[in-house]
Design a protein around this motif. Structure first.
Motif, PDB file in Angstrom:
ATOM      1  N   LEU A  82       0.829  -1.202   0.000  1.00 47.32           N
ATOM      2  CA  LEU A  82       0.000   0.000   0.000  1.00 47.32           C
ATOM      3  C   LEU A  82       0.865   1.255   0.000  1.00 47.32           C
ATOM      4  O   LEU A  82       0.614   2.199  -0.750  1.00 47.32           O
ATOM      5  N   SER A  83       1.911   1.256   0.813  1.00 52.61           N
ATOM      6  CA  SER A  83       2.693   2.493   0.884  1.00 52.61           C
ATOM      7  C   SER A  83       3.438   2.739  -0.426  1.00 52.61           C
ATOM      8  O   SER A  83       3.642   3.889  -0.815  1.00 52.61           O
ATOM      9  N   VAL A  84       3.818   1.672  -1.139  1.00 55.24           N
ATOM     10  CA  VAL A  84       4.442   1.865  -2.455  1.00 55.24           C
ATOM     11  C   VAL A  84       3.446   2.550  -3.404  1.00 55.24           C
ATOM     12  O   VAL A  84       3.785   3.489  -4.124  1.00 55.24           O
ATOM     13  N   VAL A  85       2.202   2.085  -3.367  1.00 54.43           N
ATOM     14  CA  VAL A  85       1.191   2.661  -4.263  1.00 54.43           C
ATOM     15  C   VAL A  85       0.930   4.131  -3.899  1.00 54.43           C
ATOM     16  O   VAL A  85       0.877   5.007  -4.775  1.00 54.43           O
ATOM     17  N   ILE A  86       0.810   4.400  -2.607  1.00 54.23           N
ATOM     18  CA  ILE A  86       0.549   5.781  -2.179  1.00 54.23           C
ATOM     19  C   ILE A  86       1.704   6.689  -2.598  1.00 54.23           C
ATOM     20  O   ILE A  86       1.508   7.778  -3.141  1.00 54.23           O
ATOM     21  N   ASN A  87       2.930   6.214  -2.354  1.00 46.59           N
ATOM     22  CA  ASN A  87       4.090   7.034  -2.716  1.00 46.59           C
ATOM     23  C   ASN A  87       4.193   7.246  -4.215  1.00 46.59           C
ATOM     24  O   ASN A  87       4.581   8.317  -4.675  1.00 46.59           O
ATOM     25  N   ALA A  88       3.857   6.210  -4.987  1.00 45.66           N
ATOM     26  CA  ALA A  88       3.961   6.337  -6.446  1.00 45.66           C
ATOM     27  C   ALA A  88       2.942   7.348  -6.960  1.00 45.66           C
ATOM     28  O   ALA A  88       3.255   8.178  -7.832  1.00 45.66           O
ATOM     29  N   LEU A  89       1.746   7.297  -6.421  1.00 51.03           N
ATOM     30  CA  LEU A  89       0.729   8.249  -6.868  1.00 51.03           C
ATOM     31  C   LEU A  89       1.144   9.677  -6.517  1.00 51.03           C
ATOM     32  O   LEU A  89       1.079  10.584  -7.353  1.00 51.03           O
ATOM     33  N   GLY A  90       1.598   9.861  -5.280  1.00 49.21           N
ATOM     34  CA  GLY A  90       2.032  11.193  -4.854  1.00 49.21           C
ATOM     35  C   GLY A  90       3.175  11.695  -5.718  1.00 49.21           C
ATOM     36  O   GLY A  90       3.203  12.859  -6.131  1.00 49.21           O
ATOM     37  N   GLN A  91       4.107  10.805  -6.016  1.00 48.94           N
ATOM     38  CA  GLN A  91       5.253  11.197  -6.831  1.00 48.94           C
ATOM     39  C   GLN A  91       4.805  11.580  -8.244  1.00 48.94           C
ATOM     40  O   GLN A  91       5.335  12.511  -8.845  1.00 48.94           O
ATOM     41  N   ALA A  92       3.811  10.867  -8.780  1.00 48.33           N
ATOM     42  CA  ALA A  92       3.327  11.197 -10.130  1.00 48.33           C
ATOM     43  C   ALA A  92       2.746  12.614 -10.140  1.00 48.33           C
ATOM     44  O   ALA A  92       3.037  13.415 -11.032  1.00 48.33           O
ATOM     45  N   PHE A  93       1.956  12.943  -9.122  1.00 49.02           N
ATOM     46  CA  PHE A  93       1.396  14.300  -9.046  1.00 49.02           C
ATOM     47  C   PHE A  93       2.503  15.336  -8.914  1.00 49.02           C
ATOM     48  O   PHE A  93       2.516  16.340  -9.598  1.00 49.02           O
ATOM     49  N   PHE A  94       3.424  15.055  -7.989  1.00 55.87           N
ATOM     50  CA  PHE A  94       4.501  16.015  -7.724  1.00 55.87           C
ATOM     51  C   PHE A  94       5.338  16.244  -8.975  1.00 55.87           C
ATOM     52  O   PHE A  94       5.619  17.372  -9.376  1.00 55.87           O
TER      53      PHE A  94
ATOM     54  N   LEU B 114      -2.183  16.615  -2.762  1.00 57.17           N
ATOM     55  CA  LEU B 114      -2.171  16.522  -4.230  1.00 57.17           C
ATOM     56  C   LEU B 114      -3.183  15.513  -4.761  1.00 57.17           C
ATOM     57  O   LEU B 114      -3.958  15.842  -5.662  1.00 57.17           O
ATOM     58  N   PRO B 115      -3.208  14.282  -4.207  1.00 52.11           N
ATOM     59  CA  PRO B 115      -4.249  13.357  -4.684  1.00 52.11           C
ATOM     60  C   PRO B 115      -5.659  13.900  -4.442  1.00 52.11           C
ATOM     61  O   PRO B 115      -6.538  13.740  -5.277  1.00 52.11           O
ATOM     62  N   LEU B 116      -5.839  14.594  -3.305  1.00 55.06           N
ATOM     63  CA  LEU B 116      -7.161  15.154  -3.020  1.00 55.06           C
ATOM     64  C   LEU B 116      -7.520  16.214  -4.071  1.00 55.06           C
ATOM     65  O   LEU B 116      -8.639  16.231  -4.605  1.00 55.06           O
ATOM     66  N   GLY B 117      -6.564  17.083  -4.364  1.00 52.35           N
ATOM     67  CA  GLY B 117      -6.786  18.100  -5.403  1.00 52.35           C
ATOM     68  C   GLY B 117      -7.092  17.433  -6.735  1.00 52.35           C
ATOM     69  O   GLY B 117      -7.984  17.850  -7.485  1.00 52.35           O
ATOM     70  N   GLY B 118      -6.353  16.364  -7.025  1.00 51.26           N
ATOM     71  CA  GLY B 118      -6.557  15.641  -8.291  1.00 51.26           C
ATOM     72  C   GLY B 118      -7.933  14.992  -8.338  1.00 51.26           C
ATOM     73  O   GLY B 118      -8.616  15.006  -9.368  1.00 51.26           O
ATOM     74  N   LEU B 119      -8.343  14.432  -7.191  1.00 45.43           N
ATOM     75  CA  LEU B 119      -9.657  13.788  -7.116  1.00 45.43           C
ATOM     76  C   LEU B 119     -10.763  14.816  -7.393  1.00 45.43           C
ATOM     77  O   LEU B 119     -11.665  14.591  -8.218  1.00 45.43           O
ATOM     78  N   LEU B 120     -10.659  15.967  -6.735  1.00 49.73           N
ATOM     79  CA  LEU B 120     -11.682  16.997  -6.925  1.00 49.73           C
ATOM     80  C   LEU B 120     -11.692  17.474  -8.367  1.00 49.73           C
ATOM     81  O   LEU B 120     -12.749  17.694  -8.976  1.00 49.73           O
ATOM     82  N   LEU B 121     -10.501  17.622  -8.936  1.00 48.14           N
ATOM     83  CA  LEU B 121     -10.424  18.087 -10.329  1.00 48.14           C
ATOM     84  C   LEU B 121     -11.091  17.094 -11.275  1.00 48.14           C
ATOM     85  O   LEU B 121     -11.863  17.472 -12.165  1.00 48.14           O
ATOM     86  N   ALA B 122     -10.793  15.787 -11.045  1.00 46.41           N
ATOM     87  CA  ALA B 122     -11.392  14.771 -11.913  1.00 46.41           C
ATOM     88  C   ALA B 122     -12.913  14.797 -11.777  1.00 46.41           C
ATOM     89  O   ALA B 122     -13.646  14.753 -12.777  1.00 46.41           O
ATOM     90  N   LEU B 123     -13.398  14.906 -10.531  1.00 51.34           N
ATOM     91  CA  LEU B 123     -14.849  14.945 -10.319  1.00 51.34           C
ATOM     92  C   LEU B 123     -15.444  16.187 -10.977  1.00 51.34           C
ATOM     93  O   LEU B 123     -16.514  16.140 -11.593  1.00 51.34           O
ATOM     94  N   TYR B 124     -14.723  17.280 -10.863  1.00 51.16           N
ATOM     95  CA  TYR B 124     -15.204  18.545 -11.432  1.00 51.16           C
ATOM     96  C   TYR B 124     -15.345  18.444 -12.955  1.00 51.16           C
ATOM     97  O   TYR B 124     -16.364  18.803 -13.532  1.00 51.16           O
ATOM     98  N   ILE B 125     -14.288  17.920 -13.580  1.00 46.65           N
ATOM     99  CA  ILE B 125     -14.314  17.843 -15.046  1.00 46.65           C
ATOM    100  C   ILE B 125     -15.313  16.783 -15.513  1.00 46.65           C
ATOM    101  O   ILE B 125     -16.045  16.962 -16.472  1.00 46.65           O
ATOM    102  N   GLY B 126     -15.326  15.640 -14.786  1.00 46.10           N
ATOM    103  CA  GLY B 126     -16.160  14.533 -15.236  1.00 46.10           C
ATOM    104  C   GLY B 126     -17.649  14.707 -14.938  1.00 46.10           C
ATOM    105  O   GLY B 126     -18.491  14.237 -15.697  1.00 46.10           O
ATOM    106  N   TRP B 127     -17.970  15.359 -13.820  1.00 48.02           N
ATOM    107  CA  TRP B 127     -19.367  15.386 -13.380  1.00 48.02           C
ATOM    108  C   TRP B 127     -19.999  16.769 -13.370  1.00 48.02           C
ATOM    109  O   TRP B 127     -21.218  16.890 -13.368  1.00 48.02           O
ATOM    110  N   VAL B 128     -19.165  17.809 -13.327  1.00 47.78           N
ATOM    111  CA  VAL B 128     -19.737  19.149 -13.137  1.00 47.78           C
ATOM    112  C   VAL B 128     -19.589  20.032 -14.376  1.00 47.78           C
ATOM    113  O   VAL B 128     -20.536  20.645 -14.843  1.00 47.78           O
TER     114      VAL B 128
END
Ligand code: PHE
Length: 462
Positions: A218-230, A392-406
């Protein structure tokens, strides 16, 4: 830049600016040590998937909002929300972005300061022919000296403020169009050195590209996602702000694909250059934030032209960091000066001063790490974790929801005019369902913790 229309004169400028933002310490400093600390190939594999499935579609999403509105990030979300009859809730996207950029910049300038210290060190011949042990000693010496770190942190922050305050970003972009290719050439040269002079190239390649699936935790996945955003500068409105200067006829898709390819290639290249040297010198792959500085300097110290190469390398790394740091300041300064009608200069200097003060927390995390521990972590660890892995993932999540649903779908369709119907639908599906669900799963798992998640997985898969 054409000031009246506030768009870039050339089609390719967005790619240069966005790649300048994306390529920085994240690729050359952070990626290799994250790989080293997170199980090598397993991390690289998850990272590449995050970049492809979440990073690229979200880079296109940020660009849509920016290019549509041609304004600062706050106005951009406001304008697109208005045209889509959306609630004010979505203003959290730029707010998270701005908080994140502030926190990131506060430590970014300290690490870039290390690169400055190394540039200076190589220029004065400090590394000439010294042993691997002494190279390590120099790094430890830097960390033990808050004064030195503060001086370089100040120099770097001042340089960033000066460039932004002057509105001289055009100049830096021109300089970068020469410097960036040079950095690539130097990294390739170091990789060739690793390939031919170390006997450990195969080990390095294996470490990077042969995933041991049992290491995907799990921590590898979390770190990889964070690193991709960063690394891609996503989730904090930096790309959105640059896209605001995009000419209408520029293709968002093509530009985003280029930026993602360049950014990823630079990270992998840094890994290829560094790991053979790590193994050849018996250094620790999991050496943490010092990895880049210790390994490459060890190699440079051994080469006959090492002094000049080391100087050139760390100088170019500093420049790559500057082109990223200006993209962390620009969105906020653009907003402050537009909103409060203040001069760019005063907005810049005030903002950079506050960030500088906050950056002292990072300085003392390294120099007085034992005394500044909160919950077993230094302030730097906390800021780094909180930004990359939560905000960053939270910002990304909101952005995806915004573009996809709003956001009105027609806006996206119009902005992605180069995509054919099918590919547009695939992109839309990813942004609407896949990206948010994946990010949500990762964020929820983080809250639950590794043990709970393992229990859930084993109860589902038997
Ligand atoms: N992407 C930059 C890097 O890899 C860091 C950055 C993050 C820049 C956010 C701008 C905004 O170093």
């Amino acid at each position: 830049m054409n000031q009246e229309k506030q768009v870039w004169a050339k089609k390719s400028t967005f790619i240069f600016a966005a790649a300048g933002s994306a390529i920085g310490l994240g690729n050359i400093w952070k990626f290799p040590y994250m790989v080293g600390e997170n199980g090598g190939g397993a991390f690289v594999l998850v990272y590449l998937l995050c970049v492809l499935i979440i990073g690229l579609p979200l880079m296109m999403s940020e660009s849509i909002v920016g290019k549509y509105s041609h304004g600062n990030a706050i106005d951009a979300i406001r304008a697109t929300s208005k045209d889509s009859n959306a609630s004010k809730f979505w203003m959290t996207i730029p707010i998270i972005g701005f908080v994140c950029m502030f926190l990131l910049l506060s430590f970014y300038s300290v690490i870039a300061g290390w690169a400055l210290d190394y540039t200076y060190g190589f220029a004065t011949g400090k590394f000439n022919g010294i042993s691997a042990k002494d190279v390590g000693g120099i790094f430890d010496g830097l960390l033990a000296s808050p004064t030195k770190m503060i001086i370089w942190h100040t120099v770097f922050t001042a340089a960033t403020a000066f460039i932004i305050g002057k509105g001289a970003t055009d100049g830096i972009e021109k300089a970068l169009s020469v410097m960036m290719p040079l950095l690539v050439i130097l990294l390739v040269a170091i990789t060739l050195y690793s390939a031919f002079a170390t006997d450990y190239f195969a080990a390095g390649v294996k470490f990077l590209f042969e995933p041991d699936f049992s290491k995907i935790t799990l921590s590898v996945v979390i770190n990889a996602l964070g690193q991709a955003f960063f690394s891609l500068s996503l989730g904090m409105c930096a790309i959105m702000t640059y896209a605001a200067y995009m000419r209408d006829d520029v293709s968002i898709t093509e530009s985003s694909v280029w930026v993602v390819i360049l950014d990823t290639a630079m990270a992998l290249l840094a890994g290829l250059a560094i790991f053979p040297i790590v193994f050849a010198n018996g250094l620790e792959a999991s050496g943490g934030p010092g990895l880049l500085f210790v390994t490459l300097s060890t190699a440079f110290a051994k080469m006959s032209a090492g002094t000049i190469l080391g100087f050139g390398f760390f100088f170019l790394v500093t420049l790559a960091a500057i082109s990223s740091s200006i993209s962390m300041v620009e969105p906020v300064v653009k907003w402050i000066s537009e909103k409060f009608n203040t001069s760019r200069k005063s907005a810049t200097y005030l903002y950079c001063f506050v960030v500088w003060v906050f950056g002292l927390l990072t300085v003392f995390s390294f120099s007085n790490g034992d005394t500044f521990i909160i919950f077993g972590k230094t302030p730097f660890d906390i800021i780094d974790y909180f930004t990359a892995n939560i905000l960053l993932p939270l910002g990304g999540l909101l952005l995806a929801l915004y573009i996809g649903w709003v956001l009105n779908k027609e806006i996206s369709k119009k902005q992605l005019f180069t995509l054919n119907g099918f590919i547009f639908s695939v992109w839309y599906f990813i942004v609407k369902f896949i990206a948010p669900v994946l990010i949500l799963i990762i964020l929820v798992s983080m809250v639950l913790g590794e043990e709970k998640v393992n229990q859930i997985i084993s109860s589902i898969f038997g």
